[in-house]
Design an enzyme around this catalytic site. Sequence first.
Site, PDB file in Angstrom:
ATOM      1  N   PRO A 121      -2.090   0.759 -12.138  1.00  0.00           N
ATOM      2  CA  PRO A 121      -1.015   1.741 -11.953  1.00  0.00           C
ATOM      3  C   PRO A 121       0.348   1.059 -12.003  1.00  0.00           C
ATOM      4  O   PRO A 121       0.556   0.058 -11.323  1.00  0.00           O
ATOM      5  CB  PRO A 121      -1.292   2.287 -10.549  1.00  0.00           C
ATOM      6  CG  PRO A 121      -2.076   1.217  -9.859  1.00  0.00           C
ATOM      7  CD  PRO A 121      -2.873   0.534 -10.920  1.00  0.00           C
TER       8      PRO A 121
ATOM      9  N   THR B 242       4.483   2.046 -11.877  1.00  0.00           N
ATOM     10  CA  THR B 242       5.541   3.035 -11.725  1.00  0.00           C
ATOM     11  C   THR B 242       6.507   3.012 -12.886  1.00  0.00           C
ATOM     12  O   THR B 242       6.911   1.946 -13.357  1.00  0.00           O
ATOM     13  CB  THR B 242       6.295   2.784 -10.406  1.00  0.00           C
ATOM     14  OG1 THR B 242       5.440   3.165  -9.343  1.00  0.00           O
ATOM     15  CG2 THR B 242       7.581   3.588 -10.320  1.00  0.00           C
TER      16      THR B 242
ATOM     17  N   GLN C 209      -2.922   7.900  -9.646  1.00  0.00           N
ATOM     18  CA  GLN C 209      -2.792   7.160  -8.393  1.00  0.00           C
ATOM     19  C   GLN C 209      -1.978   8.013  -7.420  1.00  0.00           C
ATOM     20  O   GLN C 209      -0.769   8.217  -7.609  1.00  0.00           O
ATOM     21  CB  GLN C 209      -2.107   5.811  -8.569  1.00  0.00           C
ATOM     22  CG  GLN C 209      -2.161   5.030  -7.240  1.00  0.00           C
ATOM     23  CD  GLN C 209      -1.355   3.752  -7.224  1.00  0.00           C
ATOM     24  OE1 GLN C 209      -0.194   3.745  -7.613  1.00  0.00           O
ATOM     25  NE2 GLN C 209      -1.961   2.667  -6.762  1.00  0.00           N
TER      26      GLN C 209
ATOM     27  N   HIS D 217      -3.623   5.350  -3.119  1.00  0.00           N
ATOM     28  CA  HIS D 217      -2.814   4.129  -3.009  1.00  0.00           C
ATOM     29  C   HIS D 217      -2.798   3.685  -1.552  1.00  0.00           C
ATOM     30  O   HIS D 217      -2.038   4.208  -0.741  1.00  0.00           O
ATOM     31  CB  HIS D 217      -1.395   4.407  -3.506  1.00  0.00           C
ATOM     32  CG  HIS D 217      -0.588   3.170  -3.777  1.00  0.00           C
ATOM     33  ND1 HIS D 217      -0.861   1.947  -3.200  1.00  0.00           N
ATOM     34  CD2 HIS D 217       0.491   2.971  -4.577  1.00  0.00           C
ATOM     35  CE1 HIS D 217       0.016   1.047  -3.635  1.00  0.00           C
ATOM     36  NE2 HIS D 217       0.849   1.647  -4.472  1.00  0.00           N
TER      37      HIS D 217
ATOM     38  N   TYR E 146       2.750   0.673   1.422  1.00  0.00           N
ATOM     39  CA  TYR E 146       3.021   2.113   1.417  1.00  0.00           C
ATOM     40  C   TYR E 146       2.179   2.784   2.524  1.00  0.00           C
ATOM     41  O   TYR E 146       1.455   2.090   3.236  1.00  0.00           O
ATOM     42  CB  TYR E 146       2.774   2.690   0.022  1.00  0.00           C
ATOM     43  CG  TYR E 146       3.741   2.097  -0.990  1.00  0.00           C
ATOM     44  CD1 TYR E 146       5.114   2.321  -0.862  1.00  0.00           C
ATOM     45  CD2 TYR E 146       3.297   1.274  -2.029  1.00  0.00           C
ATOM     46  CE1 TYR E 146       6.020   1.752  -1.758  1.00  0.00           C
ATOM     47  CE2 TYR E 146       4.206   0.709  -2.932  1.00  0.00           C
ATOM     48  CZ  TYR E 146       5.553   0.958  -2.792  1.00  0.00           C
ATOM     49  OH  TYR E 146       6.457   0.396  -3.658  1.00  0.00           O
TER      50      TYR E 146
ATOM     51  N   ARG F  73      -7.363   1.810  -3.551  1.00  0.00           N
ATOM     52  CA  ARG F  73      -6.670   0.539  -3.817  1.00  0.00           C
ATOM     53  C   ARG F  73      -6.122  -0.026  -2.512  1.00  0.00           C
ATOM     54  O   ARG F  73      -5.466   0.676  -1.754  1.00  0.00           O
ATOM     55  CB  ARG F  73      -5.525   0.749  -4.807  1.00  0.00           C
ATOM     56  CG  ARG F  73      -4.937  -0.566  -5.284  1.00  0.00           C
ATOM     57  CD  ARG F  73      -3.889  -0.396  -6.372  1.00  0.00           C
ATOM     58  NE  ARG F  73      -4.102  -1.389  -7.415  1.00  0.00           N
ATOM     59  CZ  ARG F  73      -3.129  -2.029  -8.063  1.00  0.00           C
ATOM     60  NH1 ARG F  73      -1.868  -1.756  -7.826  1.00  0.00           N
ATOM     61  NH2 ARG F  73      -3.412  -2.927  -8.978  1.00  0.00           N
TER      62      ARG F  73
ATOM     63  N   GLY G 216      -2.159  -5.193 -15.779  1.00  0.00           N
ATOM     64  CA  GLY G 216      -0.884  -4.524 -15.590  1.00  0.00           C
ATOM     65  C   GLY G 216       0.123  -4.862 -16.657  1.00  0.00           C
ATOM     66  O   GLY G 216       0.139  -4.302 -17.758  1.00  0.00           O
ATOM     67  N   ARG G 217       0.974  -5.865 -16.350  1.00  0.00           N
ATOM     68  CA  ARG G 217       2.177  -6.123 -17.153  1.00  0.00           C
ATOM     69  C   ARG G 217       1.919  -6.322 -18.632  1.00  0.00           C
ATOM     70  O   ARG G 217       2.718  -5.874 -19.473  1.00  0.00           O
ATOM     71  CB  ARG G 217       2.920  -7.339 -16.570  1.00  0.00           C
ATOM     72  CG  ARG G 217       3.493  -7.084 -15.181  1.00  0.00           C
ATOM     73  CD  ARG G 217       3.815  -8.390 -14.492  1.00  0.00           C
ATOM     74  NE  ARG G 217       2.602  -9.177 -14.297  1.00  0.00           N
ATOM     75  CZ  ARG G 217       2.550 -10.480 -14.143  1.00  0.00           C
ATOM     76  NH1 ARG G 217       3.666 -11.184 -14.154  1.00  0.00           N
ATOM     77  NH2 ARG G 217       1.402 -11.109 -13.974  1.00  0.00           N
TER      78      ARG G 217
HETATM   79  C1  FMN Z   1       6.505  -2.153 -13.515  1.00  0.00           C
HETATM   80  C2  FMN Z   1       5.438  -2.188 -12.480  1.00  0.00           C
HETATM   81  C3  FMN Z   1       5.213  -1.078 -11.677  1.00  0.00           C
HETATM   82  C4  FMN Z   1       4.180  -1.077 -10.724  1.00  0.00           C
HETATM   83  N1  FMN Z   1       3.912   0.066 -10.016  1.00  0.00           N
HETATM   84  C5  FMN Z   1       2.808   0.143  -9.223  1.00  0.00           C
HETATM   85  C6  FMN Z   1       2.398   1.382  -8.659  1.00  0.00           C
HETATM   86  O1  FMN Z   1       2.980   2.454  -8.876  1.00  0.00           O
HETATM   87  N2  FMN Z   1       1.297   1.371  -7.864  1.00  0.00           N
HETATM   88  C7  FMN Z   1       0.584   0.219  -7.602  1.00  0.00           C
HETATM   89  O2  FMN Z   1      -0.400   0.267  -6.868  1.00  0.00           O
HETATM   90  N3  FMN Z   1       0.947  -0.954  -8.163  1.00  0.00           N
HETATM   91  C8  FMN Z   1       2.012  -1.021  -8.978  1.00  0.00           C
HETATM   92  N4  FMN Z   1       2.327  -2.196  -9.622  1.00  0.00           N
HETATM   93  C9  FMN Z   1       1.428  -3.368  -9.474  1.00  0.00           C
HETATM   94  C10 FMN Z   1       0.402  -3.397 -10.628  1.00  0.00           C
HETATM   95  O3  FMN Z   1      -0.488  -2.306 -10.550  1.00  0.00           O
HETATM   96  C11 FMN Z   1      -0.416  -4.684 -10.640  1.00  0.00           C
HETATM   97  O4  FMN Z   1      -1.181  -4.760  -9.460  1.00  0.00           O
HETATM   98  C12 FMN Z   1       0.459  -5.939 -10.742  1.00  0.00           C
HETATM   99  O5  FMN Z   1       1.391  -5.800 -11.818  1.00  0.00           O
HETATM  100  C13 FMN Z   1      -0.393  -7.184 -10.983  1.00  0.00           C
HETATM  101  O6  FMN Z   1      -1.114  -7.064 -12.185  1.00  0.00           O
HETATM  102  P1  FMN Z   1      -0.636  -7.898 -13.490  1.00  0.00           P
HETATM  103  O7  FMN Z   1      -0.540  -9.330 -13.046  1.00  0.00           O
HETATM  104  O8  FMN Z   1      -1.730  -7.656 -14.502  1.00  0.00           O
HETATM  105  O9  FMN Z   1       0.676  -7.350 -13.903  1.00  0.00           O
HETATM  106  C14 FMN Z   1       3.378  -2.228 -10.561  1.00  0.00           C
HETATM  107  C15 FMN Z   1       3.620  -3.350 -11.355  1.00  0.00           C
HETATM  108  C16 FMN Z   1       4.629  -3.337 -12.325  1.00  0.00           C
HETATM  109  C17 FMN Z   1       4.819  -4.548 -13.190  1.00  0.00           C
END
Ligand code: FMN
Length: 396
Positions: free
Chosen positions: A51, A53, A128, A195, A200, A248, A362-363
Site C-alpha cells: 500500500p 499513499t 487498505q 492498517h 496509526y 498489516r 513498494g517503491r
Molecule cells: C510513497 C509511499 C507511500 C506509502 N504509503 C503507505 C500507506 O498508505 N500504508 C502503508 O501501510 N504503508 C505505506 N508505505 C510503506 C510501504 O507500503 C512499504 O511498506 C515500504 O515502502 C517498504 O517497502 P519497499 O522497501 O518495497 O518500498 C508507503 C511507502 C511509500 C514509498
Amino acid sequence: MDTVIPAPGAVSGATPATAPGAHPVNATVAPLFQPFAFGRHILANRVVMAPMTRNKSPGGVPGEDVVAYYRRRVRGGVGLLITEGTYVNHPAANGYPQVPAFHGEAALAGWKRVVDAVHEAGGRIIPQLWHVGVARRAGVEPDPAVPGYGPSAIVDNGVEVVRAMTQADIDAVIAAFAQAAADAERIGFDGAELHGAHGYLIDDFFWEKTNQRTDAYGGSLENRVRFAVEVVRAVRAAVSPDFPIVFRFSQWKGGDYGAKITQTPEELGRILTPLAEAGVDVFHVSTRRYWEPAFDGSPDTLAAWTKRLTGKPVIAVGSVGLDDAFKVGMFANRDAFEVKPTDVDQAAQALARGDFDLLGVGRVLLSDPDWAIKVRDGRVDQVIPFDRASLDRLVV
Ligand SMILES: Cc1cc2nc3c(=O)[nH]c(=O)nc-3n(C[C@H](O)[C@H](O)[C@H](O)COP(=O)(O)O)c2cc1C
C-alpha cells in the site's frame, strides 16, 4: 467461474507458471511466480504491491488517473494489489490532503471503477482500510476543526492536539471499519487489509508510548490488543467467510524506526494469536528490510516468526529489489536521490524455504510498473531505479 478455496495458501495441483503455454520464468525467481489461493481466487503469482499513499484523490474521490495507476501495475505482472491507505467513515480517520475516502457514494463509485479495471486486466485488488489515529492534526480535510483521535490525549505547547477516545468513539471506529469491509466486498474487492502498522490508530493502541489508558484497552499486552481484536471481529462478522482479511502490522513507527510493540517472540504471539482467532486470514509484516532478524538470539525474521506463531500465510515486505530502505524523510527532504535496483534471488529462496508466502513490493513499483515482468524474465538490469522524480509523480 473462480474456484472457491476458503483458506489462503499454496495451490496444490495448480498449473505452475512454468507450464507449457505460460511465460518461461527465470529459474532463480521461480518460487515467486507460483500461484496462490486467496479467498475465492487464485493469485497468478506471489508479488504483492504494497500500500502506498498518493495525494491524487481530490475530495477523497479516486478518479480516472487512479484507475490507470492500478491497472498499469496489473499489466506489469503484479499478482495482488493493495491500495494506498483509504480512510474509514470517522471524522478523524484522515490525516493528509487529497487521500481517498472509503465511504460515501462518490468515493465508493470511484473505487468500483478501480476494481472493475483491475479485474478486467486480470488482476486482484484489496483496499487498505485506514484510520490515522494520533497522526492527524486539526486543519486537515474533511473537517479542519476535528483534532486527532487516539488511545490517549496528546498535548503540544498547552494545546490538546489529539483527543483521548471515549468508549463511544471506539465503538464508532469499530463500526466504521466493519462498514468499510462490507462495502469493499459489495463493490467487488477481493479482500480487505486493515492498517494496523506504522503508528496509526490500531498500532497506537498496541504501543505503550501512545497508549497510556488505564481501562480495558490499556496496560497489559492483552488489553492493548483488545481494540484490534474487536475491529477484526466486527470486520469478520460483516463479510463472507471466504472474503480474506489481511492484517498489516509493524514494530517500526513513522517517527521511530527502532520502536517495538513486542520485545520477544512470546510477546509477539500474545498479539498475533488473538488476532488470528478473531478472524485474520493473512498477516502482512511490515519491516524496512525483510531479511533482518526480529529478536535477539535468533536469525529468524518477523515474517518467519509470524508464520510460525500463527500458522497463517504471511506477506513479507521491505527493500525488496532495492539497495536502500524506505525512509519517511524522503517525503519532506527535497534533495535528489536514486535507489538502485537489486535482484530478488534471496527473497525467492526465503519464500521457497517457507519463511513467508507472498512478497510485498513498494517503491520499485512506483518507478517501474513492469518490475514483476522484468524480474520474471531475468531482466533485472532493465529495472528503472527509484528516484525523486518517481516519488514526486507516483507515476501512472
Ligand atoms: C510513497 C509511499 C507511500 C506509502 N504509503 C503507505 C500507506 O498508505 N500504508 C502503508 O501501510 N504503508 C505505506 N508505505 C510503506 C510501504 O507500503 C512499504 O511498506 C515500504 O515502502 C517498504 O517497502 P519497499 O522497501 O518495497 O518500498 C508507503 C511507502 C511509500 C514509498
